[in-house]
Design an enzyme around this catalytic site. Structure first.
Site, mmCIF file in Angstrom:
data_model
loop_
_atom_site.group_PDB
_atom_site.id
_atom_site.type_symbol
_atom_site.label_atom_id
_atom_site.label_comp_id
_atom_site.label_asym_id
_atom_site.label_seq_id
_atom_site.Cartn_x
_atom_site.Cartn_y
_atom_site.Cartn_z
ATOM 1 N N HIS A 436 3.570 1.340 0.196
ATOM 2 C CA HIS A 436 3.749 0.373 -0.860
ATOM 3 C C HIS A 436 5.452 0.320 -1.224
ATOM 4 C CE1 HIS A 436 4.021 3.287 -4.144
ATOM 5 N NE2 HIS A 436 3.186 3.747 -3.714
ATOM 6 N N CYS A 455 0.386 8.395 -2.335
ATOM 7 C CA CYS A 455 0.596 7.273 -1.496
ATOM 8 C C CYS A 455 1.865 7.311 -1.128
ATOM 9 C CB CYS A 455 0.533 5.931 -2.463
ATOM 10 S SG CYS A 455 -1.234 5.643 -2.648
#
Length: 535
Positions: A436, A455
């Site tokens: 992301h 992440c």
């Protein structure tokens, strides 16, 4: 092709072990076996023997049973040439990062030297021993000695499977070396690691004294420790040898430090601080362990990454997009901190989400959001987080109840303040991680980027989005940038297969130079220790 003369040079090395911080350190090889030379003017053969039921009964492995059944229950290793090729393979197994102490090479050597005097029964047993040893070698060199999904709780990899029986059958009818090579990893990094293993063995000492300094050392400093640092840089071939060493940290030393830092993924500022000092104090024996551990990992990884794939090296904070064996894009990344590791996994990109909402995962909810909200209820409003109870009703900040806080669902609205930034790249996995954007883009300028909660944050995500979606009409870079300005959550499906590989490797070589990265999650030496104890 049968060679007129076959010379098999056998050099088996003693594994000398020293104890350092509870880790077994295997020293550089030393000869222990006499050199054996098999001078064969033609392809000699020992007599082939049939295996009776007693001999056959001692075989427990189904692959070996099938192998001898395919060979009409007769001994296989009767050709001196074929057997010599096998012995060469076994005696060179350290080139693959394996341990000679894990194989019965003493017994094999003794029986080979005395092969003309072995009884019929001994020849059968020796033949079985050779086959068992080769199969053990093939398994270790192809898929590794350890099952990663059992050894780690943050690895999800499909185990590589191989038709070992077919490989065994090929050994007599095809090129022996090619048949063995076909089962080994063929990835560039694995080959770079094999080269790194050779390079580290060129250093003839295993350890050296620690360097201790109180403050950073930089250009212009004159200290006793500078001479020791110069010695260490000369040892690692980052500084040219000198007839005498001064105590002055001069420009040549600064350049050598920068070269050392670049090889180790450190900020090349030419200053000897904590990170550079730590790398300077890692010994050749420890670096060899690191290389061997990384070779084991690459035996776990898929043999094929796909025609197009994203590959990310966690300790290197780097990501590449590869299409048809050509690297088409490179990106800096931010990965999970040591307490919240980015997992190792293989998956496939399914879709992208622009202006994503963020449903806060359990660990972050428990460790970050709830404590912050308990201290200050305005935290939820400041972070644009909406709270929902189990029925889906919105809980206002003033009605937030700490006793029920764990059962609430916390969702951050889209926008520049969103922790996921303005786009996320989705691929199925059990860890609920993804690639992301970020609202803290300045962090990409840091040399050390283990900052996330698991992440992976990607630099230049919009350019990556346009490349992956590959649709100028619908998803050009300009249209993507206009879309994110709307704050409207929009999904874009992938129209081709792009595999995703989040991997971990901290050592390799390039153009004859050793490359190392900080072992972020302290995996290397623990893995080496486990490998050294695997029989």
């Amino acid at each position: 092709m049968i060679k007129k003369y076959l010379i098999v040079l056998i050099a088996i090395s003693i594994s000398l072990f020293a104890c350092k911080d509870g880790i077994k350190v295997e020293t550089m090889p030393e000869k222990t076996f006499e050199e054996i030379k098999l001078k064969i003017p033609k392809e000699n053969k020992i007599k082939q023997h049939s295996m009776d039921s007693t001999s056959f009964a001692v075989i427990k492995d189904s692959i070996i049973l099938s192998f001898y059944q395919k060979n009409n229950l007769k001994t296989f290793w009767v050709s001196d040439v074929v057997r010599g090729n096998l012995l060469q393979t076994l005696y060179n197994l350290e080139d693959e990062g394996l341990f000679k102490s894990h194989f019965p090479l003493d017994s094999i050597d003794k029986q080979e030297q005395n092969i003309t005097n072995l009884s019929d029964n001994d020849l059968v047993n020796y033949d079985i021993l050779l086959t068992e040893t080769l199969l053990k070698y093939l398994i270790k060199v192809s898929r590794g000695s350890i099952q990663p999904n059992k050894f780690y709780n943050d690895y999800t990899l499909n185990e590589n499977s191989f038709d070992y029986l077919t490989v065994l059958k090929k050994l007599q009818n095809e090129d022996f070396e090619a048949a063995i090579a076909s089962i080994k990893p063929q990835h560039l990094v694995y080959k770079q690691l094999k080269e790194a293993l050779k390079l580290i063995d060129e250093f003839k000492i295993n350890s050296f004294p620690r360097i201790d300094i109180e403050d950073k050392i930089r250009l212009g400093d004159s200290l006793e420790e500078v001479a020791v640092i110069k010695e260490r840089l000369i040892f690692w071939k980052d500084l040219s040898p000198k007839d005498s060493l001064t105590l002055l940290f001069d420009e040549e030393t600064e350049l050598a430090v920068q070269k050392f830092q670049m090889r180790h993924g450190l900020a090349p500022d030419g200053v000897v601080g904590a990170g550079t000092l730590s790398a300077l104090n890692i010994t050749p024996a420890e670096r060899k362990q690191q290389i061997i551990a990384n070779m084991e990992r690459w035996r776990w990884y898929p043999r094929s990454f796909g025609d197009e794939y994203i590959i990310l090296n966690i300790p290197d904070y780097s990501m590449q997009v590869v299409r048809n064996n050509d690297t088409t894009r490179s990106h800096k990344v931010i990965v999970g901190k040591a307490s919240r590791k980015t997992p190792v996994l293989n998956s496939k990109l399914t879709h992208l989400v622009f202006n994503p909402t963020w449903t806060i995962p359990p660990t972050i909810k428990k460790n970050d959001i709830i404590p912050a909200t308990a201290k200050n209820r305005s935290y939820l409003t400041d972070k644009n987080i909406t709270v929902y109870d189990r029925s889906g009703a919105v809980i206002k900040p003033e009605d937030w109840n700490q006793r029920d806080a764990v059962s609430y669902r916390y969702v951050q609205s889209p926008g520049n303040y969103n922790s996921l930034g303005l786009v996320k790249f989705m691929f199925p996995n059990k860890y609920a991680v993804y690639l992301h954007d970020t609202n803290s883009r300045s962090f990409f300028e840091r040399a050390t980027r283990s900052l996330s909660s698991g992440c992976v944050r990607v630099q230049n995500p919009f350019e990556l989005s346009a490349y992956l979606l590959d649709d100028e009409e619908k998803w050009s870079l300009e249209k993507i940038l206009n879309l994110v300005k709307t704050n409207k959550t929009t999904e874009a499906r992938m129209n081709r297969d792009v595999q995703v590989h989040l991997l971990y490797w901290s050592a390799w070589s390039e153009n004859g130079n050793l490359k190392f990265r900080d072992d972020l999650y302290e995996k290397d030496f623990k893995l080496y220790e486990a490998l050294s104890n695997q029989l």
